[in-house]
Design a protein around this motif. Structure first.
Motif, PDB file in Angstrom:
ATOM      1  N   UNK A   1       0.956  -1.395  -0.382  1.00  0.00           N
ATOM      2  CA  UNK A   1      -0.053   0.044  -0.307  1.00  0.00           C
ATOM      3  C   UNK A   1       0.664   1.177   0.115  1.00  0.00           C
ATOM      4  N   UNK A   2       1.991   1.475   1.104  1.00  0.00           N
ATOM      5  CA  UNK A   2       2.033   2.565   1.190  1.00  0.00           C
ATOM      6  C   UNK A   2       3.388   2.747  -0.221  1.00  0.00           C
ATOM      7  N   UNK A   3       4.089   1.485  -0.821  1.00  0.00           N
ATOM      8  CA  UNK A   3       4.468   1.504  -2.260  1.00  0.00           C
ATOM      9  C   UNK A   3       3.339   2.301  -3.647  1.00  0.00           C
ATOM     10  N   UNK A   4       2.456   1.645  -3.264  1.00  0.00           N
ATOM     11  CA  UNK A   4       1.217   2.196  -4.428  1.00  0.00           C
ATOM     12  C   UNK A   4       0.950   3.822  -3.976  1.00  0.00           C
ATOM     13  N   UNK A   5       0.811   3.826  -2.877  1.00  0.00           N
ATOM     14  CA  UNK A   5       0.878   5.003  -2.678  1.00  0.00           C
ATOM     15  C   UNK A   5       2.249   6.602  -2.733  1.00  0.00           C
ATOM     16  N   UNK A   6       3.247   5.631  -2.946  1.00  0.00           N
ATOM     17  CA  UNK A   6       4.195   6.907  -2.780  1.00  0.00           C
ATOM     18  C   UNK A   6       5.849   6.790  -4.093  1.00  0.00           C
ATOM     19  N   UNK A   7       5.746   5.344  -4.239  1.00  0.00           N
ATOM     20  CA  UNK A   7       6.524   4.612  -4.671  1.00  0.00           C
ATOM     21  C   UNK A   7       6.507   3.160  -5.903  1.00  0.00           C
ATOM     22  N   UNK A   8       4.889   4.620  -6.314  1.00  0.00           N
ATOM     23  CA  UNK A   8       4.122   3.440  -7.610  1.00  0.00           C
ATOM     24  C   UNK A   8       5.725   2.865  -8.666  1.00  0.00           C
ATOM     25  N   UNK A   9       6.489   3.314  -9.000  1.00  0.00           N
ATOM     26  CA  UNK A   9       7.689   2.741  -9.827  1.00  0.00           C
ATOM     27  C   UNK A   9       8.771   1.622  -8.993  1.00  0.00           C
ATOM     28  N   UNK A  10       8.141   1.162  -7.906  1.00  0.00           N
ATOM     29  CA  UNK A  10       8.592   0.253  -7.425  1.00  0.00           C
ATOM     30  C   UNK A  10       8.485  -0.987  -8.133  1.00  0.00           C
ATOM     31  N   UNK A  11       7.444  -1.058  -9.231  1.00  0.00           N
ATOM     32  CA  UNK A  11       6.571  -1.914  -9.208  1.00  0.00           C
ATOM     33  C   UNK A  11       6.923  -2.176 -10.683  1.00  0.00           C
ATOM     34  N   UNK A  12       7.849  -1.708 -11.102  1.00  0.00           N
ATOM     35  CA  UNK A  12       8.706  -1.676 -12.570  1.00  0.00           C
ATOM     36  C   UNK A  12       7.298  -1.724 -14.013  1.00  0.00           C
ATOM     37  N   UNK A  13       6.249  -1.014 -13.967  1.00  0.00           N
ATOM     38  CA  UNK A  13       5.381  -0.891 -15.499  1.00  0.00           C
ATOM     39  C   UNK A  13       5.328   0.614 -15.387  1.00  0.00           C
ATOM     40  N   UNK A  14       5.378  -0.345 -16.873  1.00  0.00           N
ATOM     41  CA  UNK A  14       5.585   1.303 -17.545  1.00  0.00           C
ATOM     42  C   UNK A  14       4.660   2.064 -17.402  1.00  0.00           C
ATOM     43  N   UNK A  15       5.015   3.762 -17.631  1.00  0.00           N
ATOM     44  CA  UNK A  15       3.060   4.414 -17.370  1.00  0.00           C
ATOM     45  C   UNK A  15       2.611   4.389 -16.528  1.00  0.00           C
ATOM     46  N   UNK A  16       2.680   3.584 -15.597  1.00  0.00           N
ATOM     47  CA  UNK A  16       2.438   3.879 -14.050  1.00  0.00           C
ATOM     48  C   UNK A  16       3.088   4.446 -13.081  1.00  0.00           C
ATOM     49  N   UNK A  17       3.062   5.573 -13.133  1.00  0.00           N
ATOM     50  CA  UNK A  17       3.277   6.577 -12.004  1.00  0.00           C
ATOM     51  C   UNK A  17       2.861   7.010 -10.897  1.00  0.00           C
ATOM     52  N   UNK A  18       1.426   6.514 -10.873  1.00  0.00           N
ATOM     53  CA  UNK A  18       0.265   7.547  -9.852  1.00  0.00           C
ATOM     54  C   UNK A  18      -0.393   6.157  -9.582  1.00  0.00           C
ATOM     55  N   UNK A  19      -0.731   6.564  -7.978  1.00  0.00           N
ATOM     56  CA  UNK A  19      -2.219   5.541  -7.641  1.00  0.00           C
ATOM     57  C   UNK A  19      -3.788   6.145  -8.970  1.00  0.00           C
ATOM     58  N   UNK A  20      -3.821   7.290  -9.196  1.00  0.00           N
ATOM     59  CA  UNK A  20      -5.038   7.546 -10.168  1.00  0.00           C
ATOM     60  C   UNK A  20      -4.924   6.486 -11.446  1.00  0.00           C
ATOM     61  N   UNK A  21      -3.637   6.766 -12.003  1.00  0.00           N
ATOM     62  CA  UNK A  21      -3.943   5.749 -13.139  1.00  0.00           C
ATOM     63  C   UNK A  21      -4.600   4.493 -12.857  1.00  0.00           C
ATOM     64  N   UNK A  22      -4.802   4.114 -11.362  1.00  0.00           N
ATOM     65  CA  UNK A  22      -5.603   2.365 -11.471  1.00  0.00           C
ATOM     66  C   UNK A  22      -6.789   2.422 -11.228  1.00  0.00           C
TER      67      UNK A  22
END
Length: 485
Positions: free
Chosen positions: A235-256
Motif C-alpha cells: 500500500x505504501x508503495x502504491x501511494x508513494x513509490x509506484x515506480x517500484x512495481x516496474x510497470x511502464x506508465x504506472x507512476x501514480x495511483x490515479x492511473x489505477x
C-alpha cells in the motif's frame, strides 16, 4: 448393479438429471472401463456416453480413478472438452450437494486436466473459485480454499499462461484474506492464511502489470488489508513509490483509479446459486411481494456467523454486473436500489455497513463518462432520493458517508474524487435518472450542512433552475400571476 450416488438429496427433491445420465452411462459401459481396453473407435453417441461413464467412475471409484483416466486418454478426440464440460455443469449446478468423496475427486481430476491443458479447464477452475464463500468459516469451505491454492502452486507455469485464472484467483484470495486474517484458530487455518498471503504478494510484486486489468476494485480490496504487514508495504508503495512495481506508465495511483473493473470480477464473489437467486429476485419479483423472497434469500445466504461479509460483494454485483433492461425498469419489478437498501439494514456491525456503503459509492469516486456505465452509479442516487421522506435517516446516512469519502478516501487526490462525484451527479440528472435534486436541496428533514454540501456539487445551470423554482414556490398566488404575465 452399482447404486453409488454423487449428490445429497432431500426426500422431496426430484432426481438430478445430470446425475441420472452419469449413472445410466456408467451402468451401460462399466464393463468397458477395465483393461484390456477396447480398440474400437466409438461413434459420436458412444463417445459422449463413455465420457459420462468415465466421469462417474472417477468421482465414485477413487481406487480406480487412474485406470479410468488412462482409458479416457486413449479415446479422447476433442481436447477433453466434453469431459471437462461435464464437471463444469456439475460444479455450477450442484457443487454443494456433492458428497465429500466426490468433491475430493473433482479437485483431483482438475489437477489432471490442467496437466493435459484440457479445453475449458480454466472455466472449471473459475467456477470452483466462485464456490469459496466469503464469510464462511466451515471446514469444507476452508478446505476448498486451501486445495485450490495448492493447485495454483503446483501448476504455476500453466497459470502464468492462463491469465484469466491467475487474475481471478488474486481477486478471490485478496477478498478472502480480509475475512480469514481476522480469525484465530487451528494450525490448518494459520497455514491457509500464510499461503494466501504468499500467493497474493508474489503476484502483486512480480506480476503487477497483469494485476492492472482488475482495475480500481483492486485498490478497494488492498485497502482492506493494510493491517497485514506485507500488504502495508504494498500500500505504501502504491501511494508513494509506484515506480517500484516496474510497470511502464504506472507512476501514480490515479492511473489505477481510472481503470473500470470488468464485470467478470464481481461474479467471482457470488456463487452460481446466489447469482441465479439474485437475478430471479431482480427480474421477476414484483413490488409488494419482495419481503417473502428477501426472507428466503437471507435464510439461505445471510443466516450464518460471518455472513455479513458477503453483503458488500452482493452490492458490487448488483451495481456493476446486473443491469436490468428498460422493460424491467419500467415494470413493477422490485428495483435494485430497494434491494440494496434492504441489504444495508441487514448489516449489524459498523465495519460491514461501511464496506457496503463503500461498495455502493465506489464508482462515484472515479466516474468517467467515457469509460464508466451510468447503471453502476444509478442505485445509490435512487436510494438517496427515494428514501425521502419516509426513510430520511437512510438519505442522511448515505449523503454523510459520500461526503466523508470525498474528503478522506484519498486526501492527495481529493480534487479528482470531487470532480468525479460532480460528474456522477450531473450525469444522473442529465440522463433523467432523477429529474432534479430539489427533493434533497429543499428538504427540511435534512441538515442544512448536508443540503449546502450537496448544492456545492450541482452544476450552475441546475442551481439556477432550482432557485427559480424555489422563488416561484415562495410567491403569493397574485404575485406569481403577475410574474407569469
Amino acid at each position: 448393479m452399482n447404486t453409488t450416488k454423487l449428490l445429497r438429496a432431500a426426500t422431496h427433491e426430484s432426481e438430478n438429471s445430470l446425475e441420472a445420465s452419469l449413472i445410466e452411462a456408467f451402468h451401460r459401459f462399466q464393463s468397458q472401463l477395465k483393461p484390456p481396453f477396447s480398440s474400437k473407435i466409438p461413434s459420436p453417441s458412444e463417445y459422449s456416453q463413455l465420457n459420462h461413464a468415465i466421469a462417474f467412475g472417477i468421482l465414485t471409484e477413487p481406487h480406480l480413478a487412474k485406470t479410468h483416466l488412462t482409458y479416457l486418454h486413449t479415446i479422447v478426440v476433442d481436447g477433453y472438452e466434453l469431459f471437462t464440460s461435464i464437471f463444469l455443469k456439475l460444479c455450477n449446478e450442484s457443487f454443494y450437494k456433492l458428497l465429500e468423496s466426490a468433491r475430493c475427486q473433482l479437485l483431483w481430476i482438475c489437477n489432471m486436466l490442467i496437466q493435459v491443458a484440457a479445453t475449458k479447464i480454466e472455466s472449471l477452475l473459475i467456477s470452483l473459485l466462485r464456490h469459496i464463500n466469503g464469510g464462511d468459516f466451515t471446514e469444507s469451505n476452508l478446505w476448498l480454499s486451501a486445495e485450490l491454492l495448492k493447485m495454483l502452486r503446483d501448476n504455476w507455469d500453466w497459470f502464468l499462461e492462463e491469465l484469466s485464472v491467475l487474475r481471478s484467483a488474486l481477486f478471490v484470495y485478496l477478498r478472502l484474506l480480509s475475512d480469514h486474517y481476522r480469525l484465530s484458530g487451528s494450525v490448518k487455518l494459520q497455514e491457509l492464511k500464510r499461503m494466501e498471503i504468499d500467493f497474493c504478494i508474489k503476484v502483486l510484486r512480480e506480476y503487477f502489470h497483469l494485476c492492472l486489468h482488475i482495475g480500481r476494485d483492486l485498490v478497494r480490496l488492498l485497502q482492506d488489508l493494510v493491517y497485514i504487514p506485507e500488504f502495508k508495504d504494498i500500500w505504501m508503495d502504491l501511494l508513494f513509490n509506484p515506480e517500484s512495481f516496474g510497470v511502464a506508465g504506472f507512476f501514480d495511483l490515479s492511473k489505477l483509479y481510472q481503470i473500470r473493473t470488468p464485470t467478470q470480477y464481481f461474479l467471482l464473489r457470488i456463487n452460481p446459486e446466489m447469482e441465479i437467486q439474485l437475478r430471479f429476485l431482480l427480474t421477476y419479483v414484483k413490488w409488494g411481494n419482495q419481503r417473502r423472497y428477501q426472507a428466503w434469500f437471507a435464510k439461505k445466504h445471510l443466516g450464518f456467523p460471518g455472513s455479513e461479509a458477503v453483503i458488500s460483494d452482493i452490492v458490487r454485483f448488483i451495481c456493476c454486473a446486473h443491469h436490468p433492461s428498460n422493460e424491467i425498469i419500467q415494470s413493477n419489478v422490485i428495483s435494485r436500489w430497494a434491494i440494496i437498501g434492504w441489504l444495508l439494514k441487514c448489516c449489524r456491525r459498523n465495519y460491514f455497513e461501511a464496506n457496503v456503503k463503500l461498495a455502493l459509492f465506489y464508482d462515484w469516486l472515479f466516474f468517467d463518462e467515457k469509460i464508466d456505465n451510468i447503471m453502476n452509479i444509478e442505485p445509490a442516487m435512487l436510494l438517496i432520493v427515494n428514501s425521502v421522506p419516509q426513510y430520511v435517516d437512510m438519505t442522511h446516512m448515505l449523503l454523510e458517508f459520500l461526503f466523508l469519502l470525498v474528503d478522506n478516501y484519498d486526501v492527495h487526490r481529493r480534487q479528482l474524487i470531487s470532480r468525479s462525484v460532480t460528474t456522477s451527479i450531473c450525469l444522473l440528472v442529465k440522463k433523467g435518472v432523477v429529474h432534479s435534486l430539489e427533493s434533497l436541496t429543499s428538504c427540511n428533514l435534512l441538515s442544512p450542512m448536508l443540503r449546502d454540501r450537496l448544492t456545492s456539487f450541482l452544476p450552475r445551470s441546475q442551481l439556477c433552475h432550482q432557485n427559480k423554482v424555489n422563488e416561484e414556490a415562495s410567491l403569493a398566488p397574485e404575485e406569481k400571476c403577475l410574474t407569469e404575465c
